[in-house]
Design an enzyme around this catalytic site. Structure first.
Site, PDB file in Angstrom:
ATOM      1  CG  ASP A   1     -30.145  -3.160  34.652  1.00 44.60           C
ATOM      2  OD1 ASP A   1     -29.469  -2.843  33.665  1.00 44.60           O
ATOM      3  OD2 ASP A   1     -30.981  -2.416  35.193  1.00 44.60           O
TER       4      ASP A   1
ATOM      5  CD  GLU B   1     -25.283  -2.707  33.225  1.00 49.66           C
ATOM      6  OE1 GLU B   1     -25.150  -2.313  32.058  1.00 49.66           O
ATOM      7  OE2 GLU B   1     -26.250  -2.395  33.939  1.00 49.66           O
TER       8      GLU B   1
END
Length: 702
Positions: free
Chosen positions: A336, A373
């Site tokens: 993340d 990400e």
């Protein structure tokens, strides 16, 4: 009183020994550390307080000790004392701290997040670490599937939500649990995916949410080692690790890899006004980026940012990865806001982030799939130049450009061609290498696929933030009516667009990712930020109607077709661009290398060899051709509102029509594709067609 021995600084955390348990915790600036032993998970006071001697029980930055006569199941915590200095606000010995390396956590029934703020003791309402076994996963009984990036298809799901909902095939007592997901594995097998990506399953704080709501997605980590208790069947904390192993083993035996979404960029402790739960109380200046005044620097959007550039912090993250990969058996990680971990002091981006270098240098992590990400909330965005050699990145431009093209936006045809060619414009002129570009249409954060074609705007009032949360820029289109609609024309167009989008995703180079329930038109009622919705809004859709089942059947066949054609659709070496086609004005084509079996990609419009890249264009066609065997694939994409006839190149081995999204259910992607001899293909407005050389559908490589 349990006798205390000097113990050892390694391993970190609590490790059973022949005499008892060895404890080790990192607290570089502490002047005093107390180990608290509790008689049970809900005990309001410790049964014993053991002061660690700063000489006998300290080695460098590590405080440690071996306590005799205790063992697995012991509940414990720490109190840490240290100097109060300007810019330091973490040492708070009134708080019982959770061991960052605890493999299990107890005390959830008495835990109160609010009590971890301020100076009042939280002993009666704290979480406790639990001493557990630290055995390795049995890879002999359940070896890693090790799917190649070329053939990988990822399915992102929420462990607590996937097995829940009306009509779930999972027994009620197991719904929402690790074991409940085991029961649902046959569904995943039937879909044909190779890999599941689990939203956060490391322990997080459900209380980190507005009053009356709970944190459902789990992006509020309270531990990087312990599995989340909310997905456990039963309440014995000593069973939770084994239940995770059962899930991973069952997935492996079914040929499915398991990736876990990890949140190493921030923690649940928030900014300096947040609770003192673990890291902050041990050394907040070590773990969190701060300025000279002690203000937290935040590129996570959650109040704090982990300083992964520092050696002791990196060691903790690596220990977490090894715990999940080697002890619990998972096959990889999705980071993340992973690019935030590449920031150095004062949040300066680093080209050689030490964390990523250490991950890639660890031989026991070498066979894992790593995904990240490429952006953070501080504006850093690195896709092609993501500073890790083995890490794939979510291709957000792919998502946006496919949505824009099928919505019919101006200036969307050229970007669409780039996405269908592997995004060479984003990767320095060459398509992304295998595993480097994770292509997707939807993810947990944003609209579901069904909502993408049913809503022009978000509808997030249920989140309690007056519709201010969630992204306002979704590239969505309701096709004439906002939300649910009984108009057959609107329904038909929406269903066709779902097939267009999914076909584009699965026919494009890259590693495709699907979102839980998109295959059965799961809707969140237009909510594009359902992070606090632990209810049917955030659960799987287990009561499909006929249209839902038709879409699922379409996707099953689509995934099977991609698997059959994977070497063509997602090649190990990029296809060469045919000269003089597929180029923007003034652009020079990249030439093919002399590789055996190298194919050419040709771009077309409604006429062969004449692509229309104008800003107003809404149609595109492409083909893959072998210099000797001729055309192998041809695909036409008509995002215009009117029908078009596309010229089709002749195929010496004969065409079969694999996909025609403007046809009815079952005919749009038939089990037995019919032959195609016409020199043109008629495509209705907003539809896609695919022709495949006949031998390829029998598994023959021309």
């Amino acid at each position: 009183m349990a006798p205390l021995r000097p113990g050892h600084p390694w391993p970190l955390g609590a490790t059973p020994t022949a005499r008892g348990v060895n404890f080790s915790v990192v607290a570089p600036l502490a002047t005093r550390v107390e180990l608290l032993l509790f008689s049970h998970a809900s005990a309001p006071e410790p049964q014993q307080v053991i002061a660690l001697d700063p000489v006998a029980n300290r080695s460098g930055d590590h405080w440690h000790g071996e306590v005799e006569g205790i063992g697995i199941g012991c509940c414990y915590g720490y109190r840490v004392f240290g100097p109060l200095q300007p810019g330091r606000h973490g040492f708070n010995p009134s708080k019982v701290l959770l061991d960052p390396c605890a493999r299990a956590i107890a005390g959830w029934d008495v835990y109160r997040r609010a009590d971890a703020v301020g100076a009042i003791p939280n002993t009666a309402s704290c979480l406790k670490g639990v001493v557990t076994e630290r055995e390795r996963f049995d890879f002999v009984a359940a070896p890693r599937p090790r799917h190649s990036w070329q053939r990988t298809v990822i399915y992102e799901l929420h462990v607590g939500g996937f097995s829940r909902g009306a009509g779930s095939p999972v027994p009620p007592e197991l719904q929402g649990t690790y074991l409940g997901l085991v029961e649902a594995i046959p569904y995943l097998q039937e879909l044909g995916i190779t890999t599941v990506e689990l939203l956060p399953v490391m322990a997080f704080d459900p209380q980190d949410a507005p009053a009356g709501r709970q944190n459902y997605w789990g992006y509020s980590p309270i531990s990087w080692m312990a599995p989340h208790h909310g997905y456990q069947h039963g309440r014995d904390p000593l069973q939770i690790r084994q239940q995770v192993r059962q899930l991973v083993s069952a997935c492996h035996q079914a040929g499915i890899e398991v990736l876990v979404d990890v949140v190493y960029n921030h923690t649940s402790e928030g900014n300096q006004a947040g609770p003192t739960l673990s890291w902050r109380g041990l050394d907040d200046r070590l773990y969190y980026h701060q300025n000279a005044r002690g203000d937290y620097l935040d590129v996570s959007g959650c109040g704090n940012s982990i300083a992964a550039n520092r050696a002791l912090v990196r060691r903790l993250i690596l220990e977490s990865m090894r715990c999940w990969a080697l002890e619990l058996g998972v096959d990889g990680f999705r980071f993340d806001l992973g690019i935030a971990l590449s920031r150095g002091e004062e949040l300066a981006p680093l080209d050689l982030p030490p964390l990523f270098e250490e991950i890639e240098a660890d031989p026991e992590l070498a066979d894992l799939k790593l995904v990240s990400e490429p952006w953070d909330c501080g504006g850093l965005y690195r896709l092609a130049d993501f500073p890790a050699r083995r890490m794939g990145a979510w291709n957000g431009r792919f998502r946006d450009d496919l949505r824009r093209f099928w919505k019919g936006d101006e200036r969307s045809c050229w970007p669409m061609g780039q996405r269908m060619a592997g995004s060479p414009d984003l990767y320095g002129g060459q398509p992304a290498g295998l595993g480097r570009s994770i292509t997707f249409l939807t993810a947990h954060d944003g609209f579901t696929l069904a909502d993408l074609v049913s809503y022009d705007r978000k509808h997030n009032l249920a989140n309690g933030e007056q519709d201010r949360d969630g992204d306002n820029h979704n590239n969505s289109w309701n096709h004439g009516r906002e939300g649910p609609c009984s108009d057959p024309a609107v329904q038909g167009l929406r269903n066709r667009q779902l097939r267009n989008l999914l076909s584009s995703l699965l026919l494009a180079p890259g590693t495709p990712m699907l979102l839980m329930g998109d295959e059965v038109r799961r809707s969140q009622g237009g909510n594009n930020n359902s992070w606090c919705q632990d209810n049917p809004l955030g659960w799987m859709h287990w009561s499909p109607d006929a249209d839902d089942l038709a879409l699922r059947s379409f996707l099953q066949r689509l995934v099977a077709l991609r698997r059959l054609l994977a070497p063509l659709l997602n090649p190990e070496h990029p296809h060469a661009e045919a000269p003089s086609t597929g180029l923007a004005p003034g652009e020079v084509p990249h030439r093919r290398s002399d590789l055996p079996g190298q194919l050419w990609r040709h771009w077309h419009g409604v006429e062969l060899g004449k692509p229309d890249w104008a800003s107003w264009s809404h149609s595109l066609a492409w083909s893959l051709e072998d210099p000797q065997a001729g055309p192998l694939l041809w695909c036409g994409m008509n995002a215009y509102h009117q029908a078009m006839d596309f010229s089709v190149p002749p195929c010496p081995s004969g065409w079969r029509r694999a996909i025609a999204t403007d046809l009815g259910d079952g005919e749009d992607l038939p089990a037995v594709p019919p032959t195609w001899s016409a020199t043109t293909m008629h495509l209705e407005g907003r539809s896609l067609g695919l022709l495949v050389a006949s031998p390829l559908l029998q598994g023959v490589r021309l």
